[in-house]
Motif scaffolding. Structure first.
Motif, PDB file in Angstrom:
ATOM      1  N   ASP A  83       0.825  -1.212   0.000  1.00 55.39           N
ATOM      2  CA  ASP A  83       0.000   0.000   0.000  1.00 55.39           C
ATOM      3  C   ASP A  83       0.856   1.257   0.000  1.00 55.39           C
ATOM      4  N   VAL A  84       2.062   1.157   0.553  1.00 59.99           N
ATOM      5  CA  VAL A  84       2.899   2.356   0.669  1.00 59.99           C
ATOM      6  C   VAL A  84       4.189   2.267  -0.138  1.00 59.99           C
ATOM      7  N   ARG A  85       4.309   1.255  -0.975  1.00 60.74           N
ATOM      8  CA  ARG A  85       5.499   1.181  -1.837  1.00 60.74           C
ATOM      9  C   ARG A  85       5.091   0.689  -3.211  1.00 60.74           C
ATOM     10  N   GLN A  86       5.430   1.464  -4.246  1.00 61.29           N
ATOM     11  CA  GLN A  86       5.036   1.091  -5.597  1.00 61.29           C
ATOM     12  C   GLN A  86       6.299   0.853  -6.425  1.00 61.29           C
ATOM     13  N   GLU A  87       6.746  -0.387  -6.434  1.00 59.52           N
ATOM     14  CA  GLU A  87       7.998  -0.725  -7.125  1.00 59.52           C
ATOM     15  C   GLU A  87       7.862  -0.609  -8.652  1.00 59.52           C
ATOM     16  N   PHE A  88       6.657  -0.800  -9.203  1.00 63.00           N
ATOM     17  CA  PHE A  88       6.490  -0.629 -10.655  1.00 63.00           C
ATOM     18  C   PHE A  88       6.637   0.838 -11.062  1.00 63.00           C
ATOM     19  N   ILE A  89       6.157   1.755 -10.213  1.00 62.21           N
ATOM     20  CA  ILE A  89       6.369   3.182 -10.514  1.00 62.21           C
ATOM     21  C   ILE A  89       7.868   3.483 -10.463  1.00 62.21           C
ATOM     22  N   LEU A  90       8.538   2.911  -9.466  1.00 64.71           N
ATOM     23  CA  LEU A  90       9.984   3.107  -9.338  1.00 64.71           C
ATOM     24  C   LEU A  90      10.703   2.586 -10.592  1.00 64.71           C
ATOM     25  N   LEU A  91      10.254   1.448 -11.092  1.00 64.04           N
ATOM     26  CA  LEU A  91      10.839   0.879 -12.312  1.00 64.04           C
ATOM     27  C   LEU A  91      10.607   1.819 -13.496  1.00 64.04           C
ATOM     28  N   SER A  92       9.372   2.284 -13.622  1.00 68.88           N
ATOM     29  CA  SER A  92       9.028   3.222 -14.694  1.00 68.88           C
ATOM     30  C   SER A  92       9.845   4.513 -14.566  1.00 68.88           C
ATOM     31  N   LYS A 143      16.395  12.966   7.304  1.00 66.13           N
ATOM     32  CA  LYS A 143      17.196  11.768   7.034  1.00 66.13           C
ATOM     33  C   LYS A 143      16.986  11.259   5.609  1.00 66.13           C
ATOM     34  N   GLY A 144      16.114  11.947   4.850  1.00 68.82           N
ATOM     35  CA  GLY A 144      15.876  11.524   3.472  1.00 68.82           C
ATOM     36  C   GLY A 144      14.806  10.459   3.328  1.00 68.82           C
ATOM     37  N   SER A 145      13.947  10.316   4.349  1.00 67.56           N
ATOM     38  CA  SER A 145      12.866   9.316   4.252  1.00 67.56           C
ATOM     39  C   SER A 145      11.501   9.981   4.294  1.00 67.56           C
ATOM     40  N   TYR A 146      10.592   9.500   3.460  1.00 68.12           N
ATOM     41  CA  TYR A 146       9.205   9.947   3.542  1.00 68.12           C
ATOM     42  C   TYR A 146       8.532   9.244   4.712  1.00 68.12           C
ATOM     43  N   ASP A 147       7.499   9.864   5.251  1.00 67.41           N
ATOM     44  CA  ASP A 147       6.802   9.278   6.406  1.00 67.41           C
ATOM     45  C   ASP A 147       6.382   7.825   6.160  1.00 67.41           C
ATOM     46  N   VAL A 148       5.879   7.553   4.955  1.00 70.15           N
ATOM     47  CA  VAL A 148       5.381   6.194   4.667  1.00 70.15           C
ATOM     48  C   VAL A 148       6.490   5.144   4.649  1.00 70.15           C
ATOM     49  N   GLN A 149       7.734   5.589   4.618  1.00 76.57           N
ATOM     50  CA  GLN A 149       8.827   4.622   4.567  1.00 76.57           C
ATOM     51  C   GLN A 149       9.171   4.042   5.943  1.00 76.57           C
ATOM     52  N   TYR A 150       8.576   4.628   6.985  1.00 80.45           N
ATOM     53  CA  TYR A 150       8.833   4.097   8.330  1.00 80.45           C
ATOM     54  C   TYR A 150       7.848   2.984   8.660  1.00 80.45           C
ATOM     55  N   GLU A 151       8.348   1.927   9.268  1.00 84.54           N
ATOM     56  CA  GLU A 151       7.485   0.794   9.598  1.00 84.54           C
ATOM     57  C   GLU A 151       6.343   1.177  10.518  1.00 84.54           C
ATOM     58  N   SER A 152       6.594   2.195  11.343  1.00 80.81           N
ATOM     59  CA  SER A 152       5.581   2.614  12.317  1.00 80.81           C
ATOM     60  C   SER A 152       4.457   3.439  11.678  1.00 80.81           C
ATOM     61  N   TYR A 153       4.588   3.748  10.382  1.00 78.17           N
ATOM     62  CA  TYR A 153       3.613   4.631   9.720  1.00 78.17           C
ATOM     63  C   TYR A 153       2.215   4.013   9.689  1.00 78.17           C
TER      64      TYR A 153
END
Lengths: 334, 334
Positions: B78-87, B166-176
């Motif tokens: 839900d919070v990581r879109q690897e296909f967008i990253l690939l694109s 630190k260069g991280s978006y909020d959604v990148q934290y496990e606690s999000y």
């Protein structure tokens, strides 16, 4: 406008536009020392970008594509490969098989592997039954495997798989654990190149259409049926790996296979077991009989043919500066 | 060799070869009544097949591709879109944005959305801070949004997002959980088209490289860094949706953004808050200041430009028989 970043000149990646982005992506991707990887990526990126430019792909359509691919990925499990199904239904699988496994005239043609091959099948002795399905129509299969010069090949590993009488592979059942494979078996050819086994008469079935690929076929107005067939995979040191299948003549989907796998040379007319065969193979007289003589091609012959076809195709495309290193087509950089 | 199957003549799909499979896949796919879907699929299949033919793709490479795409799909959450990253990393996202959102000279250019936009951001009143990160360097942002004729646009919905220090978006934290978004906010422009807010100075960061896209970049000898930037998305009835970002001049990755997003017109030189501003906006004198005047394009102007560019591109490609229906490029079948 290029700076140096280790191995290659790296372009100034700024102000990229519809017209210059592709060349710049190629440049940044060309830092690898793997000539084949570079060539494959260069072609992939060119085609992806040209696809977007030629269709004037919208952001909405792009996002629909991202969501479709994500759904395809999510549908994949250990026993279901939705990306192979996608590749099959768009004709890519058959195409790749044709490129990688060219066949000289006298040999058995290949066809799509499909997503249902497993590594669970047991080694069975000649004469065994690969199917335990009491609902299937018994089928006696008498086969041989030879080389293109007509000589029998002994000890070929033959991997065979088919659905049950309801049109489902064993792995498609929720109860499947891998311990009791059904509709599968691995045989070895004997001194005469022969192998025989009992099976059931294949039936047509629908490729799994409860996932994203099914939605795609529906939108395209395509049916999901595959004609009745039995899969075979042949392995023997020195011979090209053969992935093929036999199809039953007269199947309602004989000319509209959802995955484009049918070839005339792979269509069989089932016969009938006569009295002598019934006694010899311990099956009922009058039951269905499949006979087929498979012909394998040597690795050497396949490699020669594949390389020739590759260079011929490049010439036809006007790409004269290509060469083959270790069987891989790459640009000649000298 | 064609039979009739409802809507269109369906080809006899048998004995398909390297040379004839593409046309046959096109034929079976042409049963849909959706002209745009047919055209997009026709181009997609052509490019996929040409890619395989031009590279002489091997079965092993094809399987590596299947496994790569499957891994990309599995990495999506839900919070990581690897296909967008690939694109993004193959330049497709920037290309599609350029095609779909052409900009006349006087307007603000668009750039990649990236995979970290969420719908969790809260509506904030003007002057709020979008960041609660005490480790970030405070940044005062004074912006306006106008139309190409220089008039302020009121009540534009401005969605802003950036990483923490630190260069991280909020959604990148496990606690999000989505309940307490950080580094995000939605603002509305006032009568003068102005909106201002407090944030932190953006920092460069690595796109997530612990997945298949990271493996790909590594194999290609590419770094995963994005230069410091802040994302903006503008929505206002009658104006083309603008997805853009501002970049900081002098960033070490200014000319080698892993996702090709930097444009000279989007690079800003940060200023310094003076005494008057410090008092007016209740921030420290001498702290960092970002000012930018965004310019939106009307839907009408965008549509006109997009259609013109599409037909011009088709003409350049020699595809004269194309037309645009409801903003979608399709072949003219009359």
């Amino acid at each position: 406008m290029a700076g140096t970043n280790g191995k290659v000149d790296v372009p100034i990646l700024k102000d990229l536009t519809i017209d210059n982005i592709t060349d710049n992506v190629h440049l940044i991707n060309s830092q690898s020392s793997d000539a084949r990887l570079k060539y494959v990526l260069e072609r992939l990126v060119s085609h992806m970008h040209d696809f977007a430019r030629e269709t004037r792909l919208s952001t909405t359509e792009w996002m629909a594509g991202i969501e479709f691919l994500t759904a395809v990925g999510k549908k994949c499990t250990d026993v279901r490969q939705e990306f192979i199904l996608l590749s099959d239904t768009l004709g890519l699988s058959l195409l790749v098989d044709s490129i990688d496994h060219p066949k000289p005239p006298a040999s058995t043609e290949g066809t799509v592997l499909g997503p249902y091959h497993t590594h669970d099948a047991h080694d069975l002795s000649t004469g065994s039954s690969i199917s335990a399905d009491p609902g299937g129509e018994p089928l006696l299969c008498l086969c041989t495997v030879k080389s293109t010069d007509g000589k029998p090949i002994q000890d070929v590993k033959v991997d065979i798989w088919e659905t049950d009488s309801k049109g489902s592979y064993d792995v498609q059942y929720e109860s499947y654990t891998g311990e009791k494979p059904d509709g599968r078996g691995i045989m070895r050819s004997d001194k005469e190149g022969a192998f025989w086994f009992k099976a059931i008469v294949p039936v047509p079935y629908r490729i799994p259409n409860d996932g994203p690929v099914g939605v795609m076929l529906e939108k395209l107005g395509r049916h999901p049926w595959r004609p009745s067939h039995m899969h075979f995979m042949f392995e023997k040191q020195g011979f090209d790996h053969l992935i093929t299948a036999l199809y039953l003549r007269g199947d309602p989907y004989e000319t509209s296979d959802a995955v484009f796998g049918v070839k005339e040379s792979l269509i069989v007319d089932l016969g009938t077991v006569n009295a002598e065969q019934a006694q010899k193979y311990d099956v009922k007289e009058g039951s269905k009989l499949l006979t087929y003589d498979f012909v394998l091609v040597t690795d050497e012959e396949t490699k020669k043919l594949r390389d020739e076809e590759a260079l011929k195709a490049m010439k036809k495309l006007g790409r004269e500066n290509m060469m083959i290193i270790n069987g891989q087509l790459v640009p000649d950089v000298d």
